[in-house]
Design an enzyme around this catalytic site. Structure first.
Site, mmCIF file in Angstrom:
data_model
loop_
_atom_site.group_PDB
_atom_site.id
_atom_site.type_symbol
_atom_site.label_atom_id
_atom_site.label_comp_id
_atom_site.label_asym_id
_atom_site.label_seq_id
_atom_site.Cartn_x
_atom_site.Cartn_y
_atom_site.Cartn_z
ATOM 1 C CD GLU A 10 -17.625 7.949 -8.639
ATOM 2 O OE1 GLU A 10 -18.588 8.536 -7.833
ATOM 3 O OE2 GLU A 10 -17.301 8.641 -9.608
ATOM 4 N N GLY A 11 -15.548 6.727 -3.811
ATOM 5 C CA GLY A 11 -15.438 7.056 -2.305
ATOM 6 C C GLY A 11 -14.928 8.228 -2.014
ATOM 7 C CG HIS A 12 -10.814 9.454 -2.316
ATOM 8 N ND1 HIS A 12 -10.311 8.255 -3.153
ATOM 9 C CD2 HIS A 12 -10.177 9.435 -1.319
ATOM 10 C CE1 HIS A 12 -9.210 7.599 -2.349
ATOM 11 N NE2 HIS A 12 -9.148 8.160 -1.295
ATOM 12 C CD GLN A 62 -17.916 4.313 10.005
ATOM 13 O OE1 GLN A 62 -17.936 5.328 10.521
ATOM 14 N NE2 GLN A 62 -17.712 3.101 10.777
ATOM 15 C CE LYS A 63 -12.080 0.236 2.457
ATOM 16 N NZ LYS A 63 -10.758 0.483 3.079
#
Ligand code: PAF
Length: 278
Positions: free
Chosen positions: A32-34, A145-146
């Site tokens: 989901e981050g991508h 930002q991770k």
């Protein structure tokens, strides 16, 4: 959706693409981050390219290159459903053909934190990102930002070498318990997964103290470290850092902005995360 494997075809297709063209560089195993990056890039650009390339140059000899999760068919289905126009999926020999001998060597910024623990990592990242920017010529490129230090290195690289694209950074996507989404979370056992949110709690602890008026960076580091040390499944803490957001130099005092970041190992899984103090 065009799926291309050669640099030649990809450059040709991107030159004919409507503008602005967005790029989301990835190593696949999409989560989901991508997809949050892909959705934002889709909204903000007339055309959207995604690259999927597990870049051997950014893995150390003892790291998890061979085990890195790969599921190309699933990734392509997800990207198709998001309306991506072009996916670049090169083989390693396409990016690093025989005779390849030119590297982008980032400066001091890349020797700190992840760079100290993973020598050569950012040289690999900077080289592949510069190559992707040259092959695709995007107007905007999207990163999470991770990977806070990666963002700082790529901003510096893009400015120093006049690479062109606007670097867009999207907030970290987290599970409900705070764990930052990462392809490496898939390696965690159930017990390790239950312990892992301590990393975000440690970062939040530093954030809360700063909000309560504590400016001494040593105290912020110590408070975050104490929480991590209280979790028996954390086997090693590589660093707890409170650093300048651009240079990543460790701070003594935090009157303004800073990045608090942590790298810690749970079993064989190394997790990183960060929060920005504003
Ligand atoms: O963040 C990643 O997935 C990689 O480091 C990147 C930016 C795609 C370069 O290989």
């Amino acid at each position: 959706m065009l799926t291309l494997t050669t640099t030649h075809q990809t450059t040709h297709a991107c030159r004919q693409s409507p503008r602005p063209l967005g790029l989301v560089p990835t190593m696949g195993a999409l989560h989901e981050g991508h997809l949050a990056l892909v959705r934002r890039a889709r909204r903000e650009n007339a055309a959207l390219a995604v690259s999927i390339f597990v870049n051997p140059a950014q893995f150390g000899p003892q790291e998890d290159l061979a085990q890195y999760p790969r599921d190309l068919e699933r990734d392509l289905d997800l990207l198709r459903a998001e309306g991506v126009d072009l996916v670049f999926v090169p083989a390693p020999e396409e990016v690093y053909p025989p005779g390849f001998d030119t590297w982008v060597e980032p400066g001091e910024l890349a020797t700190r934190l992840e760079g100290a623990v993973r020598p050569g990592h950012f040289r690999g990242v900077a080289t592949v990102v510069a190559k992707l920017f040259n092959i695709i010529s995007p107007d905007r490129a999207y990163f999470g930002q991770k990977d806070g230090q990666q963002v700082a290195v790529i901003r510096r690289l893009t400015a120093d070498l006049n690479l062109g694209p606007e670097v867009v950074v999207a907030p970290t996507v987290r599970d409900a318990d705070g764990l930052a989404l990462s392809s490496r979370n898939a390696y965690l056992t159930a017990a390790q997964r239950a312990a892992a949110p301590v990393i975000y709690r440690a970062l939040r602890r530093a954030e809360e103290l700063r909000r309560a008026g504590v400016q001494d960076a040593g105290q912020l580091r110590q408070a975050a470290r104490a929480l991590l040390e209280g979790e028996p499944l954390i086997e090693a803490i590589d660093y707890v850092s409170v650093a300048d957001t651009d240079t990543l130099e460790e701070l003594d005092d935090v009157p303004g902005r800073a990045m608090v970041s942590v790298a810690a190992r749970i079993g064989r899984v190394r997790l990183i995360d960060n929060v920005m103090l504003e």
